[in-house]
Design a protein around this motif. Structure first.
Motif, PDB file in Angstrom:
ATOM      1  N   SER A  31      14.006   9.394 -17.477  1.00 16.82           N
ATOM      2  CA  SER A  31      14.309   9.934 -16.448  1.00 16.82           C
ATOM      3  C   SER A  31      12.932  10.136 -15.507  1.00 16.82           C
ATOM      4  N   ALA A  32      11.466  10.672 -16.092  1.00 18.61           N
ATOM      5  CA  ALA A  32      10.316  10.726 -15.617  1.00 18.61           C
ATOM      6  C   ALA A  32       9.644   9.336 -15.572  1.00 18.61           C
ATOM      7  N   LEU A  33      10.037   8.755 -17.061  1.00 15.48           N
ATOM      8  CA  LEU A  33       9.357   7.182 -16.878  1.00 15.48           C
ATOM      9  C   LEU A  33      10.240   5.975 -15.636  1.00 15.48           C
ATOM     10  N   GLU A  34      11.457   6.117 -15.087  1.00 17.18           N
ATOM     11  CA  GLU A  34      12.096   5.734 -14.114  1.00 17.18           C
ATOM     12  C   GLU A  34      11.286   5.907 -12.716  1.00 17.18           C
ATOM     13  N   ARG A  35      11.653   7.435 -13.144  1.00 16.80           N
ATOM     14  CA  ARG A  35      10.754   8.625 -11.454  1.00 16.80           C
ATOM     15  C   ARG A  35       9.044   7.681 -11.095  1.00 16.80           C
ATOM     16  N   ALA A  36       8.529   7.905 -12.591  1.00 13.20           N
ATOM     17  CA  ALA A  36       7.319   7.600 -12.177  1.00 13.20           C
ATOM     18  C   ALA A  36       6.878   5.844 -11.682  1.00 13.20           C
ATOM     19  N   ARG A  37       8.222   5.100 -13.016  1.00 12.83           N
ATOM     20  CA  ARG A  37       7.814   3.470 -12.407  1.00 12.83           C
ATOM     21  C   ARG A  37       8.144   3.077 -10.460  1.00 12.83           C
ATOM     22  N   LYS A  38       9.589   4.007 -10.334  1.00 17.71           N
ATOM     23  CA  LYS A  38       9.854   4.150  -8.453  1.00 17.71           C
ATOM     24  C   LYS A  38       8.328   4.455  -8.142  1.00 17.71           C
ATOM     25  N   GLN A  39       8.481   5.197  -8.625  1.00 15.38           N
ATOM     26  CA  GLN A  39       6.954   6.331  -7.848  1.00 15.38           C
ATOM     27  C   GLN A  39       5.664   4.663  -7.183  1.00 15.38           C
ATOM     28  N   ILE A  40       5.187   4.256  -8.762  1.00 18.41           N
ATOM     29  CA  ILE A  40       4.220   3.136  -8.617  1.00 18.41           C
ATOM     30  C   ILE A  40       4.603   2.393  -7.773  1.00 18.41           C
ATOM     31  N   ASP A  41       5.908   1.703  -7.617  1.00 18.05           N
ATOM     32  CA  ASP A  41       6.627   1.292  -6.557  1.00 18.05           C
ATOM     33  C   ASP A  41       6.417   0.642  -5.370  1.00 18.05           C
ATOM     34  N   SER A  42       6.670   1.719  -4.825  1.00 19.95           N
ATOM     35  CA  SER A  42       6.609   2.624  -3.520  1.00 19.95           C
ATOM     36  C   SER A  42       5.601   2.246  -3.275  1.00 19.95           C
ATOM     37  N   GLN A  43       3.809   3.110  -4.238  1.00 21.58           N
ATOM     38  CA  GLN A  43       3.189   3.754  -3.294  1.00 21.58           C
ATOM     39  C   GLN A  43       2.172   1.424  -3.412  1.00 21.58           C
ATOM     40  N   GLU A  44       2.659   0.740  -3.846  1.00 21.61           N
ATOM     41  CA  GLU A  44       1.907  -0.328  -3.772  1.00 21.61           C
ATOM     42  C   GLU A  44       2.713  -0.853  -2.569  1.00 21.61           C
ATOM     43  N   LYS A  45       3.445  -0.966  -2.411  1.00 24.20           N
ATOM     44  CA  LYS A  45       4.400  -1.048  -0.705  1.00 24.20           C
ATOM     45  C   LYS A  45       3.420  -1.201  -0.045  1.00 24.20           C
ATOM     46  N   ASP A 133      -5.156 -10.502   1.852  1.00 29.00           N
ATOM     47  CA  ASP A 133      -4.728 -11.933   1.133  1.00 29.00           C
ATOM     48  C   ASP A 133      -4.278 -11.581  -0.403  1.00 29.00           C
ATOM     49  N   ASN A 134      -5.944 -11.379  -1.261  1.00 29.85           N
ATOM     50  CA  ASN A 134      -6.184 -10.874  -1.857  1.00 29.85           C
ATOM     51  C   ASN A 134      -5.814  -9.647  -2.804  1.00 29.85           C
ATOM     52  N   ASN A 135      -5.943  -8.770  -1.879  1.00 30.11           N
ATOM     53  CA  ASN A 135      -5.598  -6.927  -2.120  1.00 30.11           C
ATOM     54  C   ASN A 135      -4.044  -7.265  -2.385  1.00 30.11           C
ATOM     55  N   GLU A 136      -3.216  -8.027  -1.956  1.00 29.43           N
ATOM     56  CA  GLU A 136      -1.561  -8.314  -1.721  1.00 29.43           C
ATOM     57  C   GLU A 136      -1.756  -8.953  -3.260  1.00 29.43           C
ATOM     58  N   GLU A 137      -2.040  -9.694  -3.470  1.00 30.32           N
ATOM     59  CA  GLU A 137      -2.193 -11.546  -4.897  1.00 30.32           C
ATOM     60  C   GLU A 137      -2.482 -10.003  -6.427  1.00 30.32           C
ATOM     61  N   TYR A 138      -3.397  -9.195  -5.601  1.00 27.15           N
ATOM     62  CA  TYR A 138      -4.019  -8.518  -6.901  1.00 27.15           C
ATOM     63  C   TYR A 138      -2.218  -7.712  -7.285  1.00 27.15           C
ATOM     64  N   VAL A 139      -2.173  -7.106  -5.885  1.00 24.82           N
ATOM     65  CA  VAL A 139      -0.988  -5.747  -6.422  1.00 24.82           C
ATOM     66  C   VAL A 139       0.376  -6.550  -6.951  1.00 24.82           C
ATOM     67  N   GLN A 140       0.795  -7.603  -6.488  1.00 27.41           N
ATOM     68  CA  GLN A 140       1.155  -8.226  -7.139  1.00 27.41           C
ATOM     69  C   GLN A 140       1.023  -8.663  -7.869  1.00 27.41           C
ATOM     70  N   PHE A 141       0.173  -8.934  -8.816  1.00 24.13           N
ATOM     71  CA  PHE A 141      -0.125  -9.336 -10.369  1.00 24.13           C
ATOM     72  C   PHE A 141      -0.176  -8.153 -11.176  1.00 24.13           C
ATOM     73  N   LEU A 142      -0.196  -7.265 -10.614  1.00 20.38           N
ATOM     74  CA  LEU A 142      -0.257  -5.266 -11.347  1.00 20.38           C
ATOM     75  C   LEU A 142       0.977  -5.245 -12.146  1.00 20.38           C
ATOM     76  N   SER A 143       2.022  -5.247 -10.681  1.00 22.27           N
ATOM     77  CA  SER A 143       3.193  -4.859 -10.426  1.00 22.27           C
ATOM     78  C   SER A 143       3.576  -5.848 -11.566  1.00 22.27           C
ATOM     79  N   ASP A 144       3.489  -7.675 -11.321  1.00 22.63           N
ATOM     80  CA  ASP A 144       3.919  -8.468 -12.536  1.00 22.63           C
ATOM     81  C   ASP A 144       3.625  -7.913 -13.573  1.00 22.63           C
TER      82      ASP A 144
END
Length: 186
Positions: A31-45, A133-144
């Motif tokens: 559950s901590a791992l899932e919370r961390a994943r969700k938090q990283i996604d929200s931070q990236e957005k 644009d570059n930062n958005e693509e980089y964040v998308q790359f990291l997320s993928d």
């Protein structure tokens, strides 16, 4: 034969004290791992959104400066026209020549001053848009990349849980004969 069946039933009835601890530990970890994943996604957005808002604000700020400069140019043109109207000369040819030269000089000064300003603002606009644009693509790359590793992480956690449970059960099984011997002596 009945004795063998009874032993099999005894083995199936064995409960492990450590199972509840191991299950709770790994459930909390997952559950901590899932919370961390969700938090990283929200931070990236949030990062991408704030970057876009910053670029938008900067563009509006520069547009304000452009508008201010345009108003300044318009004001200068009006002043030149007023000056031309107020200048009294005896000869209309001289007034017309003076007026055309003053207007020509004013336009050249405007071009000289506005060109570097416009070029600088255009360069900054392009650079900021490219950066966003570059930062958005980089964040998308990291997320993928992170999402591609999630199944591997989940499998490792599953194996670790299973190994932890087996280890705890083996430890309990090793101590079970000692516990039954102490119960028999008492």
């Amino acid at each position: 034969m009945a004795q063998k069946k009874k032993k099999t039933d005894d083995i199936q009835e064995v409960t492990y004290v450590s199972d509840s601890f191991v299950t709770a530990f790994w459930d909390n970890y997952q559950s901590a791992l899932e919370r961390a994943r969700k938090q990283i996604d929200s931070q990236e957005k949030a990062y991408v959104r704030s970057l876009k808002e910053t670029v938008k604000f900067s563009q509006e700020y520069r547009q304000t400066w452009r508008d201010l400069y345009k108003k300044s140019i318009d004001t200068n043109r009006d002043r030149v026209k007023q000056l031309m109207n107020n200048v009294t000369t005896t000869n209309d040819d001289h007034q017309e020549l003076f007026s055309s030269r003053a207007t020509n000089v004013t336009e050249k000064v405007e071009q000289i001053t506005v060109t570097p300003l416009r070029a600088t603002f255009d360069f900054i606009d392009r650079a900021q848009e490219q950066l966003a644009d570059n930062n958005e693509e980089y964040v998308q790359f990291l997320s993928d990349r992170r999402k591609s590793w999630e199944p591997v992480t989940d499998e490792v956690v599953s194996l670790a849980r299973r190994n932890h449970q087996q280890f705890a059960r083996n430890v309990e099984d090793r101590f079970r004969p000692l516990a039954t011997m102490s119960e028999q002596k008492a």
